[in-house]
Design an enzyme around this catalytic site. Structure first.
Site, mmCIF file in Angstrom:
data_model
loop_
_atom_site.group_PDB
_atom_site.id
_atom_site.type_symbol
_atom_site.label_atom_id
_atom_site.label_comp_id
_atom_site.label_asym_id
_atom_site.label_seq_id
_atom_site.Cartn_x
_atom_site.Cartn_y
_atom_site.Cartn_z
ATOM 1 N N VAL A 24 28.643 31.539 50.220
ATOM 2 C CA VAL A 24 28.988 31.232 48.829
ATOM 3 C C VAL A 24 30.421 31.696 48.592
ATOM 4 C CG1 VAL A 24 28.417 31.582 46.392
ATOM 5 C CG2 VAL A 24 26.582 31.605 48.108
ATOM 6 N N GLY A 28 31.952 36.660 43.814
ATOM 7 C CA GLY A 28 32.132 37.952 43.161
ATOM 8 C C GLY A 28 31.936 37.945 41.663
ATOM 9 N N GLY A 30 30.307 35.456 37.957
ATOM 10 C CA GLY A 30 29.802 34.251 37.307
ATOM 11 C C GLY A 30 28.780 33.435 38.092
ATOM 12 N N ILE A 31 29.056 32.153 38.202
ATOM 13 C CA ILE A 31 28.102 31.221 38.815
ATOM 14 C C ILE A 31 27.929 31.521 40.311
ATOM 15 C CG2 ILE A 31 27.660 28.768 39.291
ATOM 16 C CD1 ILE A 31 29.256 28.128 36.683
ATOM 17 N N ASP A 50 34.952 36.053 48.540
ATOM 18 C CA ASP A 50 35.742 36.012 47.303
ATOM 19 C C ASP A 50 37.158 36.474 47.623
ATOM 20 O OD1 ASP A 50 34.658 35.953 44.094
ATOM 21 O OD2 ASP A 50 36.677 36.757 44.433
ATOM 22 N N TYR A 171 42.907 20.862 35.566
ATOM 23 C CA TYR A 171 41.501 21.190 35.841
ATOM 24 C C TYR A 171 40.692 19.900 36.043
ATOM 25 C CZ TYR A 171 37.119 23.822 35.504
ATOM 26 O OH TYR A 171 35.893 24.392 35.778
HETATM 27 N N1 LIG Z 1 32.066 28.815 33.555
HETATM 28 C C1 LIG Z 1 32.181 27.551 33.195
HETATM 29 O O1 LIG Z 1 32.157 27.202 32.005
HETATM 30 C C2 LIG Z 1 32.328 26.500 34.249
HETATM 31 C C3 LIG Z 1 32.117 25.168 33.880
HETATM 32 C C4 LIG Z 1 32.260 24.183 34.836
HETATM 33 C C5 LIG Z 1 32.579 24.524 36.132
HETATM 34 N N2 LIG Z 1 32.796 25.811 36.461
HETATM 35 C C6 LIG Z 1 33.166 26.118 37.829
HETATM 36 O O2 LIG Z 1 32.269 27.068 38.366
HETATM 37 C C7 LIG Z 1 32.916 27.750 39.447
HETATM 38 C C8 LIG Z 1 32.682 29.235 39.291
HETATM 39 O O3 LIG Z 1 33.373 29.665 38.135
HETATM 40 P P1 LIG Z 1 32.813 30.785 37.164
HETATM 41 O O4 LIG Z 1 32.658 30.188 35.836
HETATM 42 O O5 LIG Z 1 31.693 31.491 37.785
HETATM 43 O O6 LIG Z 1 34.129 31.715 37.095
HETATM 44 P P2 LIG Z 1 34.370 33.252 37.396
HETATM 45 O O7 LIG Z 1 35.807 33.479 37.061
HETATM 46 O O8 LIG Z 1 33.359 34.087 36.719
HETATM 47 O O9 LIG Z 1 34.168 33.353 38.979
HETATM 48 C C9 LIG Z 1 35.067 32.753 39.873
HETATM 49 C C10 LIG Z 1 35.143 33.603 41.129
HETATM 50 O O10 LIG Z 1 36.004 32.911 42.039
HETATM 51 C C11 LIG Z 1 36.888 33.873 42.620
HETATM 52 N N3 LIG Z 1 38.112 33.210 43.051
HETATM 53 C C12 LIG Z 1 39.179 32.842 42.284
HETATM 54 N N4 LIG Z 1 40.127 32.315 43.064
HETATM 55 C C13 LIG Z 1 39.669 32.347 44.325
HETATM 56 C C14 LIG Z 1 40.205 31.965 45.575
HETATM 57 N N5 LIG Z 1 41.445 31.463 45.684
HETATM 58 N N6 LIG Z 1 39.447 32.143 46.697
HETATM 59 C C15 LIG Z 1 38.209 32.686 46.607
HETATM 60 N N7 LIG Z 1 37.664 33.099 45.459
HETATM 61 C C16 LIG Z 1 38.382 32.925 44.335
HETATM 62 C C17 LIG Z 1 37.124 34.894 41.525
HETATM 63 O O11 LIG Z 1 37.592 36.140 42.056
HETATM 64 C C18 LIG Z 1 35.752 34.984 40.897
HETATM 65 O O12 LIG Z 1 34.967 35.980 41.526
HETATM 66 C C19 LIG Z 1 34.374 27.327 39.405
HETATM 67 O O13 LIG Z 1 34.600 26.331 40.367
HETATM 68 C C20 LIG Z 1 34.528 26.755 38.003
HETATM 69 O O14 LIG Z 1 35.576 25.820 37.924
HETATM 70 C C21 LIG Z 1 32.674 26.818 35.557
#
Ligand SMILES: NC(=O)c1ccc[n+]([C@@H]2O[C@H](COP(=O)([O-])OP(=O)(O)OC[C@H]3O[C@@H](n4cnc5c(N)ncnc54)[C@H](O)[C@@H]3O)[C@@H](O)[C@H]2O)c1
Length: 285
Positions: A24, A28, A30-31, A50, A171
């Site tokens: 995965v 680190g 969120g999702i 991460d 985005y």
């Molecule tokens: N939260 C939302 O509303 C939402 C909606 C649609 C899609 N998404 C997508 O879900 C995915 C997860 O996002 P999230 O909402 O959990 O955000 P988040 O910021 O909580 O988690 C993102 C994680 O990715 C890591 N990360 C950032 N840049 C990185 C890199 N270059 N290499 C490796 N790791 C990296 C960060 O350190 C963090 O731990 C993303 O692709 C985001 O675009 C999120």
């Protein structure tokens, strides 16, 4: 014979997210963290990658508190092609062979500026992580899964991949690319035993709004919408894994995402005009 094949196929797909050997990215927070924990609950071994090694290690510490599953953390910047190639090597070492599930989840938020004001540095940054990161993950891991003839890939896109919301071009483009890549991959892997799923949520409450490059007004609005959206990261992750098990390509988890999806498909020009109107009504930063 047909019946037996169906039963065998069902047994194979049922096992996809149970006892998975999973990688995965962005695990680190969120999702990604929710995916890692849910996979561990399903008895899986999870390689939590991460860019932030401490956050990945925190996820592993949470996995260790669960009665099932195991985790291992690794630092990896998905926008670095060499680092993703190394991740594939580390995964094979950790699992003693190919992983059975790869979740290309890492991504960053960017928004609040119209095309022309975004600047190439921000375009490069967003596409480097959100699009190229997933391209690298698919390019590097697909041959391993294809050769094994089983397993799956889940790519995390967004409803932004089809919603064309104003002031979110970088985005939107990155996520539309992830959708197209996933659709192509699903077609190419048809009949190979490897399933592909693409996740397209609207707003989910995570760190994505505060950690990215989002202007203050857009950040406030996004956080507000995430509060209303009603689905937690944990819920989104569990639903996506279930959908993957049943072989679904698209996961559009929230009602607003589903409404946008249908409007855009059936009335594309009208939809874009409507999005423009809404965009003009939104507060400017
Ligand atoms: N939260 C939302 O509303 C939402 C909606 C649609 C899609 N998404 C997508 O879900 C995915 C997860 O996002 P999230 O909402 O959990 O955000 P988040 O910021 O909580 O988690 C993102 C994680 O990715 C890591 N990360 C950032 N840049 C990185 C890199 N270059 N290499 C490796 N790791 C990296 C960060 O350190 C963090 O731990 C993303 O692709 C985001 O675009 C999120």
């Amino acid at each position: 014979m047909f019946g037996l094949e169906r039963v065998l196929r069902a047994l194979r797909t049922e096992r996809r997210t149970a006892h998975a050997k999973a990688v995965v990215t962005g695990a680190g927070s969120g999702i990604g963290r929710a995916f890692a924990l849910e996979l561990a609950r399903r008895g899986g071994d999870v390689l939590c990658a991460d860019i932030d090694a401490d956050r990945a290690a925190e996820t592993v510490a949470l996995i260790e508190q669960l009665p099932t599953g195991s985790g291992h953390s690794v630092q990896c910047d998905v926008s670095d092609r060499g680092a993703v190639a190394l991740l594939a090597e580390q995964a094979q070492e950790f699992f003693g062979g190919a992983p059975t599930l790869v979740i290309n989840n890492a991504g960053v938020g960017i928004g609040g500026k119209p095309v022309g004001d975004i600047g190439f540095e921000d375009w490069d940054w967003a596409l480097g992580i959100n699009l190229w990161g997933v391209v690298y993950g698919c390019e590097v891991f697909t041959p391993l899964l294809r050769d094994a003839g089983r397993g799956g890939i889940i790519n995390v896109a967004s409803a932004a991949g089809f919603a064309a919301a104003p002031s979110m071009a970088a985005y939107n483009v990155s996520k539309a690319g992830v959708m197209s890549l996933s659709e192509t991959l699903a077609a190419e892997l048809n009949g190979s035993g490897v399933a592909v799923t693409v996740l397209c949520p609207t707003f989910v409450k995570t760190n994505v709004f505060t950690d990215g490059r989002i202007t203050p007004g857009s950040m406030n609005l996004s956080q507000q919408l995430a509060r209303w959206s009603g689905l937690s990261a944990e819920n989104v992750a569990a639903r996506t894994l279930d959908a993957h098990d049943s072989g679904r390509l698209y996961v559009v988890p929230q009602i607003d995402a589903s409404v946008i999806w249908h409007l855009k498909r059936h009335f594309p020009a009208l939809y874009v005009r409507g999005a423009g109107l809404v965009g003009r009504l939104l507060p400017k930063d």
